[in-house]
Scaffold this motif. Structure first.
Motif, PDB file in Angstrom:
ATOM      1  N   GLY A 179       0.650  -1.346   0.012  1.00 17.20           N
ATOM      2  CA  GLY A 179      -0.127   0.163  -0.106  1.00 17.20           C
ATOM      3  C   GLY A 179       0.914   1.290   0.051  1.00 17.20           C
ATOM      4  N   ASP A 180      -0.171   2.292   0.710  1.00 13.62           N
ATOM      5  CA  ASP A 180       0.571   3.559   0.250  1.00 13.62           C
ATOM      6  C   ASP A 180       1.814   4.072   2.093  1.00 13.62           C
ATOM      7  OD1 ASP A 180       0.063   4.077  -2.760  1.00 13.62           O
ATOM      8  OD2 ASP A 180      -1.519   5.314  -2.101  1.00 13.62           O
ATOM      9  N   VAL A 181       1.879   5.096   1.596  1.00  7.78           N
ATOM     10  CA  VAL A 181       2.830   5.505   2.915  1.00  7.78           C
ATOM     11  C   VAL A 181       1.325   6.517   3.206  1.00  7.78           C
ATOM     12  CG1 VAL A 181       3.918   7.089   3.551  1.00  7.78           C
ATOM     13  CG2 VAL A 181       5.219   5.923   1.743  1.00  7.78           C
ATOM     14  N   VAL A 182       1.319   5.996   5.005  1.00 10.32           N
ATOM     15  CA  VAL A 182       0.016   6.642   5.724  1.00 10.32           C
ATOM     16  C   VAL A 182       0.628   8.164   5.560  1.00 10.32           C
ATOM     17  CG1 VAL A 182      -1.951   6.904   6.541  1.00 10.32           C
ATOM     18  CG2 VAL A 182      -1.101   4.002   5.877  1.00 10.32           C
ATOM     19  N   GLY A 183      -0.286   9.389   5.580  1.00 16.10           N
ATOM     20  CA  GLY A 183      -0.079  10.130   5.255  1.00 16.10           C
ATOM     21  C   GLY A 183      -1.022  10.464   7.431  1.00 16.10           C
ATOM     22  N   PRO A 184      -0.769  11.886   7.478  1.00 14.60           N
ATOM     23  CA  PRO A 184      -1.956  12.615   8.918  1.00 14.60           C
ATOM     24  C   PRO A 184      -2.770  11.900   8.291  1.00 14.60           C
ATOM     25  CG  PRO A 184       0.213  14.082   8.460  1.00 14.60           C
ATOM     26  CD  PRO A 184       0.159  13.243   7.308  1.00 14.60           C
ATOM     27  N   PRO A 185      -3.356  11.687   9.768  1.00 16.16           N
ATOM     28  CA  PRO A 185      -4.685  11.748   9.655  1.00 16.16           C
ATOM     29  C   PRO A 185      -6.065  12.855   8.952  1.00 16.16           C
ATOM     30  CG  PRO A 185      -4.535  10.704  12.048  1.00 16.16           C
ATOM     31  CD  PRO A 185      -2.835  11.424  10.625  1.00 16.16           C
ATOM     32  N   LEU A 186      -6.897  12.589   8.153  1.00 15.94           N
ATOM     33  CA  LEU A 186      -7.823  13.266   7.719  1.00 15.94           C
ATOM     34  C   LEU A 186      -8.406  13.625   8.501  1.00 15.94           C
ATOM     35  CD1 LEU A 186      -8.652  11.836   4.291  1.00 15.94           C
ATOM     36  CD2 LEU A 186      -7.133  13.615   4.479  1.00 15.94           C
ATOM     37  N   ASP A 256      -6.689   7.258   2.035  1.00 14.42           N
ATOM     38  CA  ASP A 256      -6.441   7.985   3.269  1.00 14.42           C
ATOM     39  C   ASP A 256      -6.666   7.691   4.812  1.00 14.42           C
ATOM     40  OD1 ASP A 256      -4.962   9.208   1.672  1.00 14.42           O
ATOM     41  OD2 ASP A 256      -6.974  10.646   0.807  1.00 14.42           O
ATOM     42  N   ARG A 257      -6.150   7.560   6.051  1.00 14.86           N
ATOM     43  CA  ARG A 257      -6.505   7.583   6.960  1.00 14.86           C
ATOM     44  C   ARG A 257      -7.551   8.670   7.637  1.00 14.86           C
ATOM     45  NH1 ARG A 257      -2.474   4.992  12.278  1.00 14.86           N
ATOM     46  NH2 ARG A 257      -4.199   5.513  13.790  1.00 14.86           N
ATOM     47  N   VAL A 258      -7.850   8.585   8.360  1.00 18.13           N
ATOM     48  CA  VAL A 258      -9.346   9.331   9.043  1.00 18.13           C
ATOM     49  C   VAL A 258      -9.031   9.919  10.255  1.00 18.13           C
ATOM     50  CG1 VAL A 258     -11.336  10.077   8.562  1.00 18.13           C
ATOM     51  CG2 VAL A 258     -11.149   9.436   6.676  1.00 18.13           C
ATOM     52  N   VAL A 313      -9.560   4.166  10.743  1.00 15.91           N
ATOM     53  CA  VAL A 313     -10.843   4.559   9.361  1.00 15.91           C
ATOM     54  C   VAL A 313     -10.383   5.047   8.789  1.00 15.91           C
ATOM     55  CG1 VAL A 313     -12.323   6.253   9.595  1.00 15.91           C
ATOM     56  CG2 VAL A 313     -12.371   5.567  11.811  1.00 15.91           C
ATOM     57  N   LYS A 314     -10.206   4.635   7.390  1.00 22.29           N
ATOM     58  CA  LYS A 314      -9.674   4.827   6.236  1.00 22.29           C
ATOM     59  C   LYS A 314     -10.541   5.400   4.816  1.00 22.29           C
ATOM     60  CE  LYS A 314      -5.341   3.621   6.736  1.00 22.29           C
ATOM     61  NZ  LYS A 314      -4.975   3.144   5.344  1.00 22.29           N
TER      62      LYS A 314
END
Length: 327
Positions: A179-186, A256-258, A313-314
Motif C-alpha cells: 500500500g501507500d505511505v500513510v499521511g496524517p489523519p484527515l 487515506d487515514r481519517v 478509519v480509511k
C-alpha cells in the motif's frame, strides 16, 4: 628517657609536616608551570582554546539530542504506518527503531521521482531496494484506489524483518511493504462519492450477511459479505473506476487515514484486529456514529453503531489527482 607513647605522635607529626611540604611544593610547581604557560602563549590564546573546547562539547550534546529525537520520530512514524494497517495494539508495540526517512520534499504537481533515503531492517534477498515512480493511469484500478500520480513511492517496499525480531515487529515490517505511505489523519469531511457509496450500502439493509456473497455487480443469493458490500458500493458510486481489494485485511491498505472525529458517509471503519494479520471486519459509515453492518454472518445486514477504541478509519481515494497528505 623518651616515653614510648611519644614516639608514634612524633612520627605522625613528621609525616604531616612532610605532606604539607609536598602539597606546598606541588602548588608552587603548578603555579610556576601555569605562569610559564601564560607567559609563553598569553591569556587570549588560553581563553580561545577554552572557548573552542566548550563549543565542541555543546555541539556534541546538541548532535546527540538531535539524533535521539530523530530516532524517536522514526520509531513513531513506523508505528503509525503499522497501526494504520494492523491496528493500535500491534503498531504501538513494534520494537523497530531504524526505518526509512524522506530525504526531500514530495512534489504533488507531477509524477514523483523522489528518492527515499532508506536504512533497511534486513535487505530483501530476492530484490534490491529501488525507488519506484508512480505513473498516472486512465484505466480503472483493480488492486488499490490510492495508487495515483500524487502518491510517493513506498520506502518500505523491499524490507524484510530480521530473524531475531519479535512477532509484532515482524508483522509490522511485513505489513508496511504494501500500500501507500500513510499521511496524517484527515480532519476534513468526505466528498459526494463517499455519500453515494454510503447510500448504495444503506440500500442493501435487510439482505443476508455471509462470508463470500456479492460482487461489484451486486448481491448474490440475496446476500453480501462485508468486504464485498464496500467493494460494490465504491465500484458503483464511481461508475466502475474504483475496485477495492476482495479481502478486508487488504482493503485497509488503500486510501487515506481519517481521524475518528471526522468520520463521514462512505468512510470505512476497520475493527476486530487479529494479533498480527490486520482487521477481520469493516463497516461503511453513513453518519459519524452509524454504519452498515454486514459483519454478523447469517444475520440480516443492518444499520449499527460504529465501533470505537481499536479502530482504523480509511477513506478510499476516488480522484485521479487527489493530493496525498505528506507523511
Amino acid at each position: 628517657m623518651t616515653s614510648p607513647d611519644n614516639e608514634p605522635r612524633r612520627q605522625s607529626a613528621l609525616r604531616g609536616l612532610l605532606g604539607a611540604a609536598a602539597v606546598q611544593g606541588t602548588r608552587k610547581v603548578a603555579v610556576s608551570a601555569g605562569s610559564a604557560v601564560v607567559g609563553a602563549v598569553g591569556w587570549p590564546v588560553i581563553l580561545a582554546v577554552a572557548a573552542v573546547l566548550i563549543l565542541l562539547a555543546l555541539v556534541l550534546v546538541i548532535t546527540a539530542i538531535v539524533a535521539l529525537s530523530r530516532m524517536s520520530d522514526q520509531q513513531q512514524n513506523f508505528a503509525y504506518q503499522c497501526e494504520s494497517r494492523l491496528g493500535y495494539s500491534v503498531g504501538n508495540t513494534a520494537a523497530l527503531a531504524v526505518v526509512p526517512r524522506l530525504a526531500t520534499s514530495v512534489p504533488f504537481d507531477q509524477a514523483p521521482s523522489t528518492a527515499w533515503e532508506t536504512t533497511a531492517l534486513q535487505p530483501a534477498t530476492t530484490t534490491s531496494a529501488t525507488t519506484t515512480t508512480a505513473t498516472p493511469t486512465s484505466t480503472p484500478t483493480t488492486a488499490t484506489t490510492s495508487a495515483n500520480s500524487t502518491s510517493p513511492a513506498n520506502p518500505y517496499a523491499t524490507l524484510t524483518p530480521p530473524p531475531t525480531a519479535d512477532a509484532n515487529t515482524t508483522a509490522c515490517a511485513n505489513a508496511v511493504r504494501n500500500g501507500d505511505v500513510v499521511g496524517p489523519p484527515l480532519t476534513t469531511p468526505g466528498d459526494e462519492i463517499g455519500r453515494q457509496a454510503a447510500t448504495l450500502a444503506n440500500n442493501q439493509v435487510g439482505l443476508l450477511a455471509t462470508d463470500a456473497d456479492g460482487s461489484t455487480a451486486g448481491p448474490t443469493n440475496e446476500a453480501f459479505s462485508a468486504a464485498n458490500l464496500v467493494r460494490y458500493a465504491y465500484y458503483q458510486a464511481t461508475g466502475g473506476e474504483v475496485t477495492l481489494p476482495k479481502d478486508v485485511a487488504q482493503q485497509i491498505d488503500t486510501g487515506d487515514r481519517v481521524d475518528p472525529s471526522a468520520i463521514s458517509p462512505g468512510d470505512l471503519v476497520f475493527f476486530n484486529f487479529t494479533p498480527t494479520q490486520g482487521p477481520t471486519a469493516v463497516m461503511i459509515a453513513i453518519t459519524p456514529t452509524l454504519g452498515i453492518d454486514a459483519t454478523t454472518v447469517n444475520q440480516p445486514i443492518a444499520v449499527g453503531v460504529l465501533p470505537t477504541g481499536n479502530i482504523i478509519v480509511k477513506r478510499p481515494r476516488t480522484q485521479t489527482h487527489q493530493e496525498v497528505p505528506t507523511p
